[in-house]
Scaffold this motif. Structure first.
Motif, PDB file in Angstrom:
ATOM      1  N   GLY A 121      10.997  29.629 -31.907  1.00 28.19           N
ATOM      2  CA  GLY A 121      12.342  29.766 -31.356  1.00 28.19           C
ATOM      3  C   GLY A 121      12.377  29.973 -29.855  1.00 28.19           C
ATOM      4  O   GLY A 121      13.450  30.116 -29.277  1.00 28.19           O
ATOM      5  N   THR A 122      11.223  29.999 -29.212  1.00 30.68           N
ATOM      6  CA  THR A 122      11.170  30.220 -27.767  1.00 30.68           C
ATOM      7  C   THR A 122      11.431  28.910 -27.033  1.00 30.68           C
ATOM      8  O   THR A 122      10.857  27.879 -27.360  1.00 30.68           O
ATOM      9  CB  THR A 122       9.779  30.771 -27.361  1.00 30.68           C
ATOM     10  N   ALA A 123      12.303  28.970 -26.055  1.00 29.96           N
ATOM     11  CA  ALA A 123      12.610  27.783 -25.254  1.00 29.96           C
ATOM     12  C   ALA A 123      11.366  27.341 -24.493  1.00 29.96           C
ATOM     13  O   ALA A 123      10.474  28.137 -24.202  1.00 29.96           O
ATOM     14  CB  ALA A 123      13.736  28.096 -24.271  1.00 29.96           C
ATOM     15  N   ILE A 124      11.314  26.062 -24.188  1.00 29.07           N
ATOM     16  CA  ILE A 124      10.197  25.495 -23.440  1.00 29.07           C
ATOM     17  C   ILE A 124      10.741  24.787 -22.209  1.00 29.07           C
ATOM     18  O   ILE A 124      11.690  24.009 -22.303  1.00 29.07           O
ATOM     19  CB  ILE A 124       9.385  24.512 -24.314  1.00 29.07           C
ATOM     20  N   GLN A 125      10.158  25.088 -21.058  1.00 30.41           N
ATOM     21  CA  GLN A 125      10.526  24.436 -19.807  1.00 30.41           C
ATOM     22  C   GLN A 125       9.361  23.537 -19.394  1.00 30.41           C
ATOM     23  O   GLN A 125       8.246  24.013 -19.194  1.00 30.41           O
ATOM     24  CB  GLN A 125      10.779  25.459 -18.704  1.00 30.41           C
ATOM     25  N   ILE A 126       9.630  22.247 -19.275  1.00 28.56           N
ATOM     26  CA  ILE A 126       8.592  21.287 -18.900  1.00 28.56           C
ATOM     27  C   ILE A 126       8.887  20.767 -17.496  1.00 28.56           C
ATOM     28  O   ILE A 126       9.998  20.316 -17.222  1.00 28.56           O
ATOM     29  CB  ILE A 126       8.543  20.093 -19.875  1.00 28.56           C
ATOM     30  N   LYS A 134       3.682  15.208  -7.176  1.00 30.49           N
ATOM     31  CA  LYS A 134       5.089  15.385  -6.809  1.00 30.49           C
ATOM     32  C   LYS A 134       5.906  15.633  -8.074  1.00 30.49           C
ATOM     33  O   LYS A 134       5.776  14.923  -9.069  1.00 30.49           O
ATOM     34  CB  LYS A 134       5.601  14.133  -6.106  1.00 30.49           C
ATOM     35  N   GLU A 135       6.757  16.662  -8.033  1.00 31.95           N
ATOM     36  CA  GLU A 135       7.632  16.945  -9.172  1.00 31.95           C
ATOM     37  C   GLU A 135       8.646  15.814  -9.312  1.00 31.95           C
ATOM     38  O   GLU A 135       9.314  15.444  -8.357  1.00 31.95           O
ATOM     39  CB  GLU A 135       8.365  18.271  -8.964  1.00 31.95           C
ATOM     40  N   VAL A 136       8.753  15.251 -10.539  1.00 32.59           N
ATOM     41  CA  VAL A 136       9.643  14.124 -10.757  1.00 32.59           C
ATOM     42  C   VAL A 136      10.727  14.401 -11.797  1.00 32.59           C
ATOM     43  O   VAL A 136      11.710  13.666 -11.863  1.00 32.59           O
ATOM     44  CB  VAL A 136       8.864  12.846 -11.149  1.00 32.59           C
ATOM     45  N   LYS A 137      10.575  15.457 -12.602  1.00 36.69           N
ATOM     46  CA  LYS A 137      11.572  15.720 -13.642  1.00 36.69           C
ATOM     47  C   LYS A 137      11.352  17.109 -14.224  1.00 36.69           C
ATOM     48  O   LYS A 137      10.245  17.613 -14.255  1.00 36.69           O
ATOM     49  CB  LYS A 137      11.443  14.671 -14.759  1.00 36.69           C
ATOM     50  N   ARG A 138      12.446  17.699 -14.730  1.00 39.03           N
ATOM     51  CA  ARG A 138      12.383  18.957 -15.475  1.00 39.03           C
ATOM     52  C   ARG A 138      13.116  18.777 -16.790  1.00 39.03           C
ATOM     53  O   ARG A 138      14.173  18.150 -16.826  1.00 39.03           O
ATOM     54  CB  ARG A 138      13.026  20.100 -14.705  1.00 39.03           C
ATOM     55  N   VAL A 139      12.538  19.305 -17.841  1.00 36.06           N
ATOM     56  CA  VAL A 139      13.112  19.218 -19.181  1.00 36.06           C
ATOM     57  C   VAL A 139      13.082  20.622 -19.770  1.00 36.06           C
ATOM     58  O   VAL A 139      12.095  21.329 -19.625  1.00 36.06           O
ATOM     59  CB  VAL A 139      12.292  18.262 -20.082  1.00 36.06           C
ATOM     60  N   THR A 140      14.167  21.017 -20.459  1.00 38.53           N
ATOM     61  CA  THR A 140      14.214  22.341 -21.081  1.00 38.53           C
ATOM     62  C   THR A 140      14.715  22.223 -22.501  1.00 38.53           C
ATOM     63  O   THR A 140      15.717  21.553 -22.763  1.00 38.53           O
ATOM     64  CB  THR A 140      15.157  23.282 -20.294  1.00 38.53           C
ATOM     65  N   GLU A 148      15.980  18.794 -24.637  1.00 38.47           N
ATOM     66  CA  GLU A 148      17.066  18.177 -23.901  1.00 38.47           C
ATOM     67  C   GLU A 148      16.703  18.044 -22.436  1.00 38.47           C
ATOM     68  O   GLU A 148      16.029  18.883 -21.860  1.00 38.47           O
ATOM     69  CB  GLU A 148      18.335  19.018 -24.028  1.00 38.47           C
ATOM     70  N   ASP A 149      17.180  16.957 -21.834  1.00 38.83           N
ATOM     71  CA  ASP A 149      16.993  16.698 -20.417  1.00 38.83           C
ATOM     72  C   ASP A 149      18.092  17.436 -19.670  1.00 38.83           C
ATOM     73  O   ASP A 149      19.272  17.264 -19.966  1.00 38.83           O
ATOM     74  CB  ASP A 149      17.098  15.179 -20.198  1.00 38.83           C
ATOM     75  N   ASN A 150      17.740  18.285 -18.687  1.00 36.40           N
ATOM     76  CA  ASN A 150      18.741  19.011 -17.906  1.00 36.40           C
ATOM     77  C   ASN A 150      19.692  18.083 -17.172  1.00 36.40           C
ATOM     78  O   ASN A 150      20.848  18.405 -16.951  1.00 36.40           O
ATOM     79  CB  ASN A 150      18.065  19.923 -16.881  1.00 36.40           C
ATOM     80  N   GLU A 151      19.179  16.922 -16.754  1.00 33.32           N
ATOM     81  CA  GLU A 151      19.978  15.994 -15.970  1.00 33.32           C
ATOM     82  C   GLU A 151      20.957  15.215 -16.840  1.00 33.32           C
ATOM     83  O   GLU A 151      21.977  14.749 -16.379  1.00 33.32           O
ATOM     84  CB  GLU A 151      19.065  15.018 -15.239  1.00 33.32           C
ATOM     85  N   ASN A 152      20.638  15.048 -18.118  1.00 34.76           N
ATOM     86  CA  ASN A 152      21.471  14.306 -19.054  1.00 34.76           C
ATOM     87  C   ASN A 152      21.719  15.186 -20.269  1.00 34.76           C
ATOM     88  O   ASN A 152      20.873  15.970 -20.648  1.00 34.76           O
ATOM     89  CB  ASN A 152      20.773  13.018 -19.506  1.00 34.76           C
TER      90      ASN A 152
END
Length: 169
Positions: A121-126, A134-140, A148-152
């Protein structure tokens, strides 16, 4: 609280994807907490003095070590159980059995169901990094499985694409 994971674009050197860049996920490593810090926090949360907590910590460690080395599976409060195990080569005849057949000694941890449920049940931040770092994306994730994609607001399919809707999925 969330588990932090990084997805690094790396060149695959062996296997099905040899010669291709793929995003490989791995947990971000945190620093190790010192025993002193853990004892201080446990004392604070329990309301007992740091000295008493240190004595209890040391005693519990000695009991766990003694019982585990006697062959017991020992409960670790709120976590699960631990025991010692080993790997060894097999032999055909009883005359061939000897300690030299043991190839490794291991510590086996079996997590408690409650701990497994907590992890599920713990959230995961990718955080995704390209091959240049270079950082290209974050997903949580917000629950026990739907990423889910934070951007969409659309759920990720987990497919071979780049995580953007309609792009390579």
């Amino acid at each position: 609280m969330a588990l932090k994971v990084k997805a690094q674009e790396k060149l695959q050197k062996i296997g099905t994807y040899a010669g291709k860049y793929r995003y490989i996920m791995m947990p971000e490593l945190y620093t190790s907490l010192s025993q002193e810090k853990v004892i201080k926090e446990a004392a604070l949360r329990s309301g007992v003095s740091k000295g008493i907590m240190q004595a209890c910590w040391d005693a519990a460690g000695e009991v766990i070590k003694a019982w585990a080395t006697e062959g017991h599976s020992v409960a670790l409060p709120g976590l699960g159980t631990m025991r010692f195990g080993l790997r060894a080569k097999s032999v055909e005849k009883v005359d061939e059995v000897k300690a030299g057949l043991i190839t490794s000694r291991r510590i086996i941890f079996t997590p408690a169901v409650e701990l497994k449920d907590e992890l599920a049940g713990t959230a995961i931040q990718i955080t995704c990094y390209d091959r240049d770092g270079k950082e290209v994306k974050r997903v949580t994730s917000t629950d026990s499985g739907d990423i889910e994609d934070n951007e969409n607001t659309q759920p990720s399919t987990g497919g071979g694409g780049h995580g953007n809707p309609g792009e390579g999925d």
